[in-house]
Design a protein around this motif. Sequence first.
Motif, PDB file in Angstrom:
ATOM      1  N   PHE A 106      39.796 -29.760  33.862  1.00  0.00           N
ATOM      2  CA  PHE A 106      41.593 -30.179  32.953  1.00  0.00           C
ATOM      3  C   PHE A 106      41.844 -31.072  32.553  1.00  0.00           C
ATOM      4  CE2 PHE A 106      45.580 -30.220  33.864  1.00  0.00           C
ATOM      5  CZ  PHE A 106      46.389 -29.912  33.059  1.00  0.00           C
ATOM      6  N   LEU A 107      41.775 -32.031  33.121  1.00  0.00           N
ATOM      7  CA  LEU A 107      41.961 -33.542  32.389  1.00  0.00           C
ATOM      8  C   LEU A 107      40.497 -33.622  31.044  1.00  0.00           C
ATOM      9  CD1 LEU A 107      41.974 -35.545  35.649  1.00  0.00           C
ATOM     10  CD2 LEU A 107      44.242 -35.149  34.283  1.00  0.00           C
ATOM     11  N   PHE A 108      39.928 -33.912  31.409  1.00  0.00           N
ATOM     12  CA  PHE A 108      38.762 -33.979  30.288  1.00  0.00           C
ATOM     13  C   PHE A 108      39.666 -33.268  28.874  1.00  0.00           C
ATOM     14  CE2 PHE A 108      35.009 -32.529  27.579  1.00  0.00           C
ATOM     15  CZ  PHE A 108      34.206 -33.464  27.265  1.00  0.00           C
ATOM     16  N   PHE A 109      39.979 -31.933  29.090  1.00  0.00           N
ATOM     17  CA  PHE A 109      40.291 -31.355  27.461  1.00  0.00           C
ATOM     18  C   PHE A 109      41.419 -31.813  27.026  1.00  0.00           C
ATOM     19  CE2 PHE A 109      36.844 -28.240  29.552  1.00  0.00           C
ATOM     20  CZ  PHE A 109      36.041 -28.432  28.152  1.00  0.00           C
ATOM     21  N   VAL A 110      42.066 -32.034  28.694  1.00  0.00           N
ATOM     22  CA  VAL A 110      43.510 -32.629  28.185  1.00  0.00           C
ATOM     23  C   VAL A 110      43.809 -33.838  26.810  1.00  0.00           C
ATOM     24  CG1 VAL A 110      46.093 -32.926  29.063  1.00  0.00           C
ATOM     25  CG2 VAL A 110      45.133 -30.994  29.836  1.00  0.00           C
ATOM     26  N   ILE A 111      42.914 -34.948  27.751  1.00  0.00           N
ATOM     27  CA  ILE A 111      43.075 -35.982  27.077  1.00  0.00           C
ATOM     28  C   ILE A 111      41.657 -35.905  25.436  1.00  0.00           C
ATOM     29  CG2 ILE A 111      41.649 -38.311  27.113  1.00  0.00           C
ATOM     30  CD1 ILE A 111      42.296 -38.183  30.548  1.00  0.00           C
ATOM     31  N   SER A 112      41.282 -35.315  25.986  1.00  0.00           N
ATOM     32  CA  SER A 112      40.687 -34.677  24.514  1.00  0.00           C
ATOM     33  C   SER A 112      41.402 -34.341  23.506  1.00  0.00           C
ATOM     34  CB  SER A 112      38.871 -33.667  24.682  1.00  0.00           C
ATOM     35  OG  SER A 112      38.207 -34.198  25.434  1.00  0.00           O
ATOM     36  N   GLU A 113      42.522 -33.544  23.734  1.00  0.00           N
ATOM     37  CA  GLU A 113      43.032 -32.978  22.738  1.00  0.00           C
ATOM     38  C   GLU A 113      44.281 -34.239  22.159  1.00  0.00           C
ATOM     39  OE1 GLU A 113      46.408 -28.695  21.623  1.00  0.00           O
ATOM     40  OE2 GLU A 113      44.092 -28.967  23.143  1.00  0.00           O
ATOM     41  N   CYS A 114      44.670 -35.299  23.585  1.00  0.00           N
ATOM     42  CA  CYS A 114      45.808 -36.121  22.855  1.00  0.00           C
ATOM     43  C   CYS A 114      44.925 -36.849  21.913  1.00  0.00           C
ATOM     44  CB  CYS A 114      46.058 -37.054  23.808  1.00  0.00           C
ATOM     45  SG  CYS A 114      46.446 -36.180  25.809  1.00  0.00           S
ATOM     46  N   TYR A 115      43.814 -37.531  21.654  1.00  0.00           N
ATOM     47  CA  TYR A 115      42.851 -38.033  20.638  1.00  0.00           C
ATOM     48  C   TYR A 115      42.113 -37.274  19.972  1.00  0.00           C
ATOM     49  CZ  TYR A 115      43.353 -41.370  23.809  1.00  0.00           C
ATOM     50  OH  TYR A 115      43.321 -42.711  24.643  1.00  0.00           O
ATOM     51  N   MET A 116      42.199 -35.725  19.510  1.00  0.00           N
ATOM     52  CA  MET A 116      42.012 -34.556  18.252  1.00  0.00           C
ATOM     53  C   MET A 116      43.111 -34.877  17.876  1.00  0.00           C
ATOM     54  SD  MET A 116      39.523 -33.435  18.284  1.00  0.00           S
ATOM     55  CE  MET A 116      38.327 -33.361  19.448  1.00  0.00           C
ATOM     56  N   LEU A 117      44.254 -34.302  18.184  1.00  0.00           N
ATOM     57  CA  LEU A 117      45.981 -34.277  17.514  1.00  0.00           C
ATOM     58  C   LEU A 117      45.765 -35.724  16.797  1.00  0.00           C
ATOM     59  CD1 LEU A 117      48.423 -32.331  20.177  1.00  0.00           C
ATOM     60  CD2 LEU A 117      47.297 -31.449  18.554  1.00  0.00           C
ATOM     61  N   TYR A 151      36.137 -37.186  22.662  1.00  0.00           N
ATOM     62  CA  TYR A 151      35.377 -36.149  23.374  1.00  0.00           C
ATOM     63  C   TYR A 151      35.075 -37.332  24.689  1.00  0.00           C
ATOM     64  CZ  TYR A 151      35.144 -31.417  21.484  1.00  0.00           C
ATOM     65  OH  TYR A 151      36.024 -30.558  20.718  1.00  0.00           O
ATOM     66  N   ALA A 152      34.573 -38.693  24.201  1.00  0.00           N
ATOM     67  CA  ALA A 152      34.329 -40.197  25.044  1.00  0.00           C
ATOM     68  C   ALA A 152      35.589 -40.290  25.849  1.00  0.00           C
ATOM     69  CB  ALA A 152      33.676 -41.081  24.495  1.00  0.00           C
ATOM     70  N   MET A 153      36.762 -40.446  25.439  1.00  0.00           N
ATOM     71  CA  MET A 153      38.009 -41.093  26.072  1.00  0.00           C
ATOM     72  C   MET A 153      38.481 -39.595  26.958  1.00  0.00           C
ATOM     73  SD  MET A 153      38.529 -43.917  25.212  1.00  0.00           S
ATOM     74  CE  MET A 153      40.238 -44.173  25.988  1.00  0.00           C
ATOM     75  N   GLY A 154      38.417 -38.612  26.982  1.00  0.00           N
ATOM     76  CA  GLY A 154      38.535 -37.796  27.499  1.00  0.00           C
ATOM     77  C   GLY A 154      37.124 -37.443  29.022  1.00  0.00           C
ATOM     78  N   PHE A 155      36.403 -37.525  28.425  1.00  0.00           N
ATOM     79  CA  PHE A 155      35.299 -37.749  29.557  1.00  0.00           C
ATOM     80  C   PHE A 155      35.925 -38.963  30.262  1.00  0.00           C
ATOM     81  CE2 PHE A 155      31.164 -39.197  31.328  1.00  0.00           C
ATOM     82  CZ  PHE A 155      30.917 -38.104  31.969  1.00  0.00           C
ATOM     83  N   ALA A 156      35.954 -40.416  29.446  1.00  0.00           N
ATOM     84  CA  ALA A 156      36.010 -41.290  30.537  1.00  0.00           C
ATOM     85  C   ALA A 156      36.934 -41.029  31.904  1.00  0.00           C
ATOM     86  CB  ALA A 156      36.539 -42.184  30.020  1.00  0.00           C
ATOM     87  N   GLY A 157      38.017 -40.240  30.815  1.00  0.00           N
ATOM     88  CA  GLY A 157      39.737 -40.703  31.240  1.00  0.00           C
ATOM     89  C   GLY A 157      39.746 -39.867  32.986  1.00  0.00           C
ATOM     90  N   ALA A 158      38.820 -38.544  32.455  1.00  0.00           N
ATOM     91  CA  ALA A 158      38.458 -37.233  33.197  1.00  0.00           C
ATOM     92  C   ALA A 158      37.641 -38.417  34.573  1.00  0.00           C
ATOM     93  CB  ALA A 158      38.581 -36.309  32.622  1.00  0.00           C
ATOM     94  N   THR A 159      36.619 -38.968  34.504  1.00  0.00           N
ATOM     95  CA  THR A 159      35.792 -39.091  35.568  1.00  0.00           C
ATOM     96  C   THR A 159      36.439 -40.317  36.334  1.00  0.00           C
ATOM     97  OG1 THR A 159      34.201 -38.997  33.248  1.00  0.00           O
ATOM     98  CG2 THR A 159      33.254 -40.622  35.600  1.00  0.00           C
ATOM     99  N   VAL A 160      37.191 -41.071  35.939  1.00  0.00           N
ATOM    100  CA  VAL A 160      38.351 -42.207  36.790  1.00  0.00           C
ATOM    101  C   VAL A 160      39.061 -41.677  37.727  1.00  0.00           C
ATOM    102  CG1 VAL A 160      39.179 -44.284  36.027  1.00  0.00           C
ATOM    103  CG2 VAL A 160      38.406 -44.087  34.857  1.00  0.00           C
ATOM    104  N   HIS A 161      39.990 -40.117  36.965  1.00  0.00           N
ATOM    105  CA  HIS A 161      40.832 -39.647  37.791  1.00  0.00           C
ATOM    106  C   HIS A 161      40.193 -38.638  38.557  1.00  0.00           C
ATOM    107  CE1 HIS A 161      44.251 -41.133  35.921  1.00  0.00           C
ATOM    108  NE2 HIS A 161      44.370 -40.167  34.678  1.00  0.00           N
ATOM    109  N   THR A 162      38.973 -38.226  38.766  1.00  0.00           N
ATOM    110  CA  THR A 162      38.636 -37.488  39.714  1.00  0.00           C
ATOM    111  C   THR A 162      37.292 -38.659  40.477  1.00  0.00           C
ATOM    112  OG1 THR A 162      37.766 -35.931  37.737  1.00  0.00           O
ATOM    113  CG2 THR A 162      36.520 -35.635  40.034  1.00  0.00           C
TER     114      THR A 162
END
Length: 316
Positions: A106-117, A151-162
Amino acid sequence: MRMLARNDSLVTEFILAGLTDRPELQQPLFYLFLIIYIVTMVGNLGLIVLIGINCHLHNPMYYFLFNVSFIDLCYSSVFTPKMLMNFVSKKNIISYIGCMTQLFFFLFFVISECYMLTLMAYDRYVSICNPLLYKVTISHEMCSVLTLAAYAMGFAGATVHTGYMLKLTFCNANIINHYLCDILPLLQLSCTSTYVNEVVVLIVVGINITIPSLTILISYSFILISILHIRSTQGRSKAFSTCSSHIIAISLFFVSATFMYLKYSSRESMDQGKVSSIFYTNVGPMLNPLIYSLRNKDVKVALRKALIKIQRRNIF
């Protein structure tokens, strides 16, 4: 459950409380969110296919839109099936591993969308403010690099939180006050200190909202200045039309996400946040294909051509 020395038990599964506990609303809400999910799937999948098969839409703007639709399609599927189950079952149970997996994706896709927008805003900025350098600045190679970075920012953010969530211990209390495994509702259940996690939320969420928001704000400030300098009424109208759909989608996403994550996580604010989160988890992904297609001439023309081809095949 595995026992601890102090006679508390480690949680091995969670119960998702859902959107509401009022019995009379369960069935209507089930059908409402089922319709939203179906429209989301059909709309985003349709936009992905339309962009993929139509060579006229093979440019940076639609490349980023393709990825936004892909992300919406994926992250809606991460939590909506469980959300729908909550409306028809007495207890919507999710395992500890399942909850952490849902949280990560969920966090991976949400953060990735932030940067895609954000990339879509940057694309519009270059297109309107520096049209002569557009093909050089936003080349196919650059699009790929920027998309991978999102997508890398999404992966990094999701990894840190999880990763920090996995360090917490959950004892006895296992009812998540939400319809999905999200950061703040999970922090409320921890029986160990969540100070580090709360700092991580402020830093990571702050970065992932502040940087995209500032980039989008600056991009559209320059875009507005450029549009006001366009002498042609038709040209000015076209520029406003191109950007307005993006502004609507961005506002819906960032305002509701900010309200959810940057408020104090009391029970009252969590209940409010649970409702506001519907706008970026359910309503946004459903409306994005409609916003971008109904307000976009190129997409409408491509859709019309595709429907004509389908009709001709059915006739013959």
